[in-house]
Design a protein around this motif. Sequence first.
Motif, PDB file in Angstrom:
ATOM      1  N   VAL A 318       0.833  -1.214   0.000  1.00 15.93           N
ATOM      2  CA  VAL A 318       0.000   0.000   0.000  1.00 15.93           C
ATOM      3  C   VAL A 318       0.866   1.262   0.000  1.00 15.93           C
ATOM      4  O   VAL A 318       0.429   2.327   0.415  1.00 15.93           O
ATOM      5  CB  VAL A 318      -0.971   0.024   1.206  1.00 15.93           C
ATOM      6  N   SER A 319       2.095   1.141  -0.494  1.00 15.65           N
ATOM      7  CA  SER A 319       3.023   2.270  -0.435  1.00 15.65           C
ATOM      8  C   SER A 319       2.528   3.478  -1.227  1.00 15.65           C
ATOM      9  O   SER A 319       2.711   4.629  -0.804  1.00 15.65           O
ATOM     10  CB  SER A 319       4.411   1.848  -0.933  1.00 15.65           C
ATOM     11  N   ASP A 320       1.871   3.250  -2.373  1.00 17.19           N
ATOM     12  CA  ASP A 320       1.390   4.401  -3.143  1.00 17.19           C
ATOM     13  C   ASP A 320       0.179   5.053  -2.489  1.00 17.19           C
ATOM     14  O   ASP A 320       0.004   6.274  -2.551  1.00 17.19           O
ATOM     15  CB  ASP A 320       1.112   4.030  -4.605  1.00 17.19           C
ATOM     16  N   LEU A 321      -0.678   4.255  -1.819  1.00 18.04           N
ATOM     17  CA  LEU A 321      -1.793   4.820  -1.056  1.00 18.04           C
ATOM     18  C   LEU A 321      -1.258   5.681   0.085  1.00 18.04           C
ATOM     19  O   LEU A 321      -1.753   6.794   0.341  1.00 18.04           O
ATOM     20  CB  LEU A 321      -2.669   3.700  -0.493  1.00 18.04           C
ATOM     21  N   GLU A 322      -0.224   5.187   0.742  1.00 21.52           N
ATOM     22  CA  GLU A 322       0.398   5.926   1.840  1.00 21.52           C
ATOM     23  C   GLU A 322       1.041   7.213   1.322  1.00 21.52           C
ATOM     24  O   GLU A 322       0.908   8.280   1.939  1.00 21.52           O
ATOM     25  CB  GLU A 322       1.442   5.037   2.516  1.00 21.52           C
ATOM     26  N   ARG A 323       1.682   7.117   0.163  1.00 23.22           N
ATOM     27  CA  ARG A 323       2.355   8.288  -0.423  1.00 23.22           C
ATOM     28  C   ARG A 323       1.344   9.341  -0.885  1.00 23.22           C
ATOM     29  O   ARG A 323       1.482  10.526  -0.580  1.00 23.22           O
ATOM     30  CB  ARG A 323       3.202   7.831  -1.601  1.00 23.22           C
ATOM     31  N   ASP A 324       0.317   8.914  -1.609  1.00 19.61           N
ATOM     32  CA  ASP A 324      -0.612   9.855  -2.240  1.00 19.61           C
ATOM     33  C   ASP A 324      -1.705  10.346  -1.293  1.00 19.61           C
ATOM     34  O   ASP A 324      -2.157  11.488  -1.406  1.00 19.61           O
ATOM     35  CB  ASP A 324      -1.280   9.205  -3.454  1.00 19.61           C
ATOM     36  N   MET A 325      -2.143   9.491  -0.365  1.00 20.37           N
ATOM     37  CA  MET A 325      -3.278   9.832   0.499  1.00 20.37           C
ATOM     38  C   MET A 325      -2.873  10.009   1.959  1.00 20.37           C
ATOM     39  O   MET A 325      -3.728  10.265   2.807  1.00 20.37           O
ATOM     40  CB  MET A 325      -4.356   8.734   0.404  1.00 20.37           C
ATOM     41  N   ASP A 326      -1.570   9.840   2.243  1.00 19.48           N
ATOM     42  CA  ASP A 326      -1.085   9.951   3.615  1.00 19.48           C
ATOM     43  C   ASP A 326      -1.878   9.044   4.541  1.00 19.48           C
ATOM     44  O   ASP A 326      -2.317   9.430   5.624  1.00 19.48           O
ATOM     45  CB  ASP A 326      -1.161  11.406   4.107  1.00 19.48           C
ATOM     46  N   TYR A 327      -2.068   7.791   4.098  1.00 19.58           N
ATOM     47  CA  TYR A 327      -2.919   6.876   4.854  1.00 19.58           C
ATOM     48  C   TYR A 327      -2.449   5.440   4.682  1.00 19.58           C
ATOM     49  O   TYR A 327      -2.080   5.026   3.578  1.00 19.58           O
ATOM     50  CB  TYR A 327      -4.378   6.991   4.403  1.00 19.58           C
ATOM     51  N   LYS A 328      -2.525   4.694   5.775  1.00 15.09           N
ATOM     52  CA  LYS A 328      -2.193   3.275   5.750  1.00 15.09           C
ATOM     53  C   LYS A 328      -3.079   2.544   6.761  1.00 15.09           C
ATOM     54  O   LYS A 328      -3.112   2.914   7.942  1.00 15.09           O
ATOM     55  CB  LYS A 328      -0.714   3.074   6.116  1.00 15.09           C
ATOM     56  N   PRO A 329      -3.838   1.525   6.335  1.00 16.45           N
ATOM     57  CA  PRO A 329      -4.664   0.750   7.271  1.00 16.45           C
ATOM     58  C   PRO A 329      -3.806   0.139   8.377  1.00 16.45           C
ATOM     59  O   PRO A 329      -2.648  -0.233   8.144  1.00 16.45           O
ATOM     60  CB  PRO A 329      -5.273  -0.334   6.382  1.00 16.45           C
ATOM     61  N   ASN A 330      -4.384   0.019   9.580  1.00 14.23           N
ATOM     62  CA  ASN A 330      -3.548  -0.484  10.683  1.00 14.23           C
ATOM     63  C   ASN A 330      -4.294  -1.239  11.785  1.00 14.23           C
ATOM     64  O   ASN A 330      -3.712  -1.518  12.835  1.00 14.23           O
ATOM     65  CB  ASN A 330      -2.776   0.691  11.319  1.00 14.23           C
ATOM     66  N   THR A 331      -5.571  -1.587  11.592  1.00 18.28           N
ATOM     67  CA  THR A 331      -6.311  -2.299  12.631  1.00 18.28           C
ATOM     68  C   THR A 331      -5.889  -3.762  12.670  1.00 18.28           C
ATOM     69  O   THR A 331      -5.940  -4.458  11.656  1.00 18.28           O
ATOM     70  CB  THR A 331      -7.833  -2.206  12.388  1.00 18.28           C
ATOM     71  N   SER A 332      -5.488  -4.258  13.828  1.00 21.34           N
ATOM     72  CA  SER A 332      -5.056  -5.652  13.975  1.00 21.34           C
ATOM     73  C   SER A 332      -6.249  -6.591  13.875  1.00 21.34           C
ATOM     74  O   SER A 332      -7.400  -6.198  14.159  1.00 21.34           O
ATOM     75  CB  SER A 332      -4.362  -5.858  15.318  1.00 21.34           C
ATOM     76  N   VAL A 333      -6.000  -7.841  13.481  1.00 18.12           N
ATOM     77  CA  VAL A 333      -7.101  -8.805  13.389  1.00 18.12           C
ATOM     78  C   VAL A 333      -7.685  -9.106  14.760  1.00 18.12           C
ATOM     79  O   VAL A 333      -8.882  -9.388  14.896  1.00 18.12           O
ATOM     80  CB  VAL A 333      -6.671 -10.114  12.684  1.00 18.12           C
ATOM     81  N   GLN A 334      -6.867  -9.031  15.806  1.00 21.56           N
ATOM     82  CA  GLN A 334      -7.377  -9.280  17.159  1.00 21.56           C
ATOM     83  C   GLN A 334      -8.400  -8.213  17.555  1.00 21.56           C
ATOM     84  O   GLN A 334      -9.490  -8.531  18.044  1.00 21.56           O
ATOM     85  CB  GLN A 334      -6.220  -9.309  18.168  1.00 21.56           C
ATOM     86  N   GLU A 335      -8.061  -6.934  17.302  1.00 22.96           N
ATOM     87  CA  GLU A 335      -8.982  -5.852  17.619  1.00 22.96           C
ATOM     88  C   GLU A 335     -10.182  -5.870  16.683  1.00 22.96           C
ATOM     89  O   GLU A 335     -11.337  -5.682  17.120  1.00 22.96           O
ATOM     90  CB  GLU A 335      -8.264  -4.501  17.520  1.00 22.96           C
ATOM     91  N   GLY A 336      -9.945  -6.107  15.410  1.00 21.47           N
ATOM     92  CA  GLY A 336     -11.032  -6.136  14.441  1.00 21.47           C
ATOM     93  C   GLY A 336     -12.038  -7.230  14.735  1.00 21.47           C
ATOM     94  O   GLY A 336     -13.257  -7.010  14.661  1.00 21.47           O
ATOM     95  N   MET A 337     -11.562  -8.413  15.102  1.00 19.70           N
ATOM     96  CA  MET A 337     -12.476  -9.512  15.414  1.00 19.70           C
ATOM     97  C   MET A 337     -13.173  -9.292  16.754  1.00 19.70           C
ATOM     98  O   MET A 337     -14.322  -9.715  16.925  1.00 19.70           O
ATOM     99  CB  MET A 337     -11.735 -10.850  15.401  1.00 19.70           C
ATOM    100  N   ARG A 338     -12.534  -8.619  17.681  1.00 12.86           N
ATOM    101  CA  ARG A 338     -13.216  -8.301  18.947  1.00 12.86           C
ATOM    102  C   ARG A 338     -14.444  -7.436  18.665  1.00 12.86           C
ATOM    103  O   ARG A 338     -15.531  -7.688  19.186  1.00 12.86           O
ATOM    104  CB  ARG A 338     -12.256  -7.579  19.886  1.00 12.86           C
ATOM    105  N   ARG A 339     -14.293  -6.422  17.813  1.00 12.28           N
ATOM    106  CA  ARG A 339     -15.417  -5.552  17.474  1.00 12.28           C
ATOM    107  C   ARG A 339     -16.468  -6.308  16.654  1.00 12.28           C
ATOM    108  O   ARG A 339     -17.681  -6.095  16.831  1.00 12.28           O
ATOM    109  CB  ARG A 339     -14.919  -4.345  16.671  1.00 12.28           C
ATOM    110  N   THR A 340     -16.003  -7.164  15.756  1.00 13.80           N
ATOM    111  CA  THR A 340     -16.925  -7.916  14.908  1.00 13.80           C
ATOM    112  C   THR A 340     -17.783  -8.863  15.739  1.00 13.80           C
ATOM    113  O   THR A 340     -19.003  -8.946  15.545  1.00 13.80           O
ATOM    114  CB  THR A 340     -16.145  -8.710  13.846  1.00 13.80           C
ATOM    115  N   VAL A 341     -17.157  -9.568  16.650  1.00 15.69           N
ATOM    116  CA  VAL A 341     -17.887 -10.517  17.493  1.00 15.69           C
ATOM    117  C   VAL A 341     -18.858  -9.783  18.424  1.00 15.69           C
ATOM    118  O   VAL A 341     -19.982 -10.250  18.670  1.00 15.69           O
ATOM    119  CB  VAL A 341     -16.900 -11.401  18.286  1.00 15.69           C
TER     120      VAL A 341
END
Length: 350
Positions: A318-341
């Motif tokens: 995602v280097s070009d997304l980070e470069r162009d949009m100043d953004y990079k996804p970062n939610t861990s699967v542990q945290e993401g699944m806690r919210r999902t459950v």
Amino acid sequence: MKILVTGTAGFIGHFTALRLLAMGHSVVGLDNINDYYDVNLKYGRLAEAGFAREQVQPGQLVQSVKHANYQFIQASLEDRETLNGLFTEHKFDAVCNLAAQAGVRYSLENPHAYIDANVFGFMNILEACRHNGVKNLSFASSSSVYGLNETMPFSTSHNVDHPVSLYAATKKSNELMAHTYAHLYGIQCTGLRFFTVYGPWGRPDMAPFIFTKAAFNGDTIKVFNHGNMQRDFTYIDDIVEGVVRVIENPCHANPNWSGKTPSPDSSSAPYKIYNIGNNNTVKLMDFIQAVEAATGVEINKEFLPIQPGDVVATYADVSDLERDMDYKPNTSVQEGMRRTVAWYRNFYNI
């Protein structure tokens, strides 16, 4: 802006619309509410956005009771007449096409549905943009376009000419079609290759939902390729953040692009392709452990060979997304699944 978002009864479309509204934009949502998976989940998302089930009727534009700037219409992308009428009436500033016939394995059983929705439907979107002066178009592609590519992480500069499912082939065709319209008509077309999206209100045909359901029901899950799979699981909030940044920052022609050494992810036309993934590939067995930790249940497993159309691993650069949009996804699967459950427990009263 006034923005058409297609697929708003779907998972990513639902959250994208709500986020755009929160940012002050006006949204018209469109979805055909097909029965590829449980329509109760689709109507549940619509209700969450302020559209009661009995209010939603085919071909009728209805107003959200929760959001003054949100309207919805039940219609298919293949319905050219309805789509053209919508564009003519609303004079959209931008279009975000997230509607599609989804699913890799289902494309083996019902291939025509993919051509109808993903090719004919996208053609109608492009033509409607062309004839109504819409210059800002973003659209969903998929990590599945990488197909037989084994070079990790997947980069938008890689060749994607070897898809292994018809679903992937239709998504690659969308990218090619979009480039044509960017070149011919100056439409700013940005394609977004999503990587295994999960989270609350997620799709029930996807592994995170299937595994969670199995944990609470005591079912046995099918673990393909004997568990030797890796996926770049990406939490819904991270996906939506990337989508809205792209909508608000439409692409431009790349002044350094050369037809002698043509990079596939940009062009001399206003065209760009981005990956949106967590930039962190996770072993399938580790993901299952994250589901088990979130649910507190050890899941029964049946280990099976890899299925036709599946790829062994996905991993997003995602280097070009980070470069162009100043953004990079970062939610861990542990945290993401806690919210999902937590959402799953609440929605299904567990």
